[in-house]
Motif scaffolding. Sequence first.
Motif, PDB file in Angstrom:
ATOM      1  N   PRO A 156      55.416  26.084 -15.078  1.00  0.00           N
ATOM      2  CA  PRO A 156      54.584  25.932 -14.058  1.00  0.00           C
ATOM      3  C   PRO A 156      54.581  26.702 -12.827  1.00  0.00           C
ATOM      4  O   PRO A 156      55.641  27.061 -12.447  1.00  0.00           O
ATOM      5  N   LEU A 157      53.452  27.267 -12.519  1.00  0.00           N
ATOM      6  CA  LEU A 157      53.198  28.457 -11.522  1.00  0.00           C
ATOM      7  C   LEU A 157      52.998  27.812 -10.223  1.00  0.00           C
ATOM      8  O   LEU A 157      52.450  26.591  -9.906  1.00  0.00           O
ATOM      9  N   ASN A 203      49.010  32.155 -17.564  1.00  0.00           N
ATOM     10  CA  ASN A 203      48.349  32.716 -18.532  1.00  0.00           C
ATOM     11  C   ASN A 203      49.059  33.691 -19.670  1.00  0.00           C
ATOM     12  O   ASN A 203      48.686  33.831 -20.733  1.00  0.00           O
ATOM     13  N   PHE A 204      50.145  33.873 -18.909  1.00  0.00           N
ATOM     14  CA  PHE A 204      51.034  34.858 -19.790  1.00  0.00           C
ATOM     15  C   PHE A 204      52.183  33.991 -20.531  1.00  0.00           C
ATOM     16  O   PHE A 204      52.759  34.598 -21.300  1.00  0.00           O
ATOM     17  N   ARG A 251      47.202  36.123  -4.360  1.00  0.00           N
ATOM     18  CA  ARG A 251      47.678  34.609  -4.871  1.00  0.00           C
ATOM     19  C   ARG A 251      47.429  33.847  -3.683  1.00  0.00           C
ATOM     20  O   ARG A 251      47.462  34.139  -2.592  1.00  0.00           O
ATOM     21  N   SER A 252      47.303  32.495  -4.161  1.00  0.00           N
ATOM     22  CA  SER A 252      47.275  31.490  -2.990  1.00  0.00           C
ATOM     23  C   SER A 252      48.067  30.217  -3.678  1.00  0.00           C
ATOM     24  O   SER A 252      47.894  30.016  -4.977  1.00  0.00           O
ATOM     25  N   ARG A 253      48.505  29.338  -2.582  1.00  0.00           N
ATOM     26  CA  ARG A 253      49.231  28.107  -3.177  1.00  0.00           C
ATOM     27  C   ARG A 253      47.961  27.109  -3.093  1.00  0.00           C
ATOM     28  O   ARG A 253      48.278  25.625  -3.661  1.00  0.00           O
ATOM     29  N   GLU A 254      46.810  27.508  -2.618  1.00  0.00           N
ATOM     30  CA  GLU A 254      45.918  26.533  -2.572  1.00  0.00           C
ATOM     31  C   GLU A 254      44.746  26.845  -3.825  1.00  0.00           C
ATOM     32  O   GLU A 254      44.854  27.710  -4.250  1.00  0.00           O
ATOM     33  N   ALA A 285      44.418  25.103  -9.952  1.00  0.00           N
ATOM     34  CA  ALA A 285      45.395  24.751  -8.971  1.00  0.00           C
ATOM     35  C   ALA A 285      46.726  25.078  -9.658  1.00  0.00           C
ATOM     36  O   ALA A 285      46.745  25.718 -10.699  1.00  0.00           O
ATOM     37  N   VAL A 286      47.700  25.182  -8.722  1.00  0.00           N
ATOM     38  CA  VAL A 286      48.890  25.408  -9.068  1.00  0.00           C
ATOM     39  C   VAL A 286      49.556  24.484  -9.874  1.00  0.00           C
ATOM     40  O   VAL A 286      48.838  23.209  -9.965  1.00  0.00           O
TER      41      VAL A 286
END
Length: 137
Positions: A39-40, A33-34, A96-99, A27-28
Amino acid sequence: MPSTESETPRRFYHGTRADLKTGDLIAVGYQSNFGTGKPLSWVYFSATLDAATWGAELAAGSGRGRIYIVEPTGPYVDDPNLTDKKFPGNPTQSYRSREPLRVIGEVTGWPGHPPALLQQMKDNVERLRAEGAEIID
């Protein structure tokens, strides 16, 4: 405009160092990872094993790289970090997704990139980080 099932392959991958199990959600709100520290607001995935391999190999942390088979739980779009900036037309099939993404399996025994190529990519990522570039949008 969100992608639809008919426009993209049904199998998607997410490369990381996180230790997950079938049914877990990616989840967001977690660190990239980098290792950018913030927070993404998106979760990232690909329809190619090669792009997921890069994610697993370049992910921050000390755990082993892992590649999960995932399914999006909501709408998704092309990843502009790659499609607009590096590879027009989305040949990496990166999204990419926000879900959340649901883990439905794991790829084991995947081949990594050659050590010299991997080191070159790590050096490039570190150079960009040192220059203050936003690696992930």
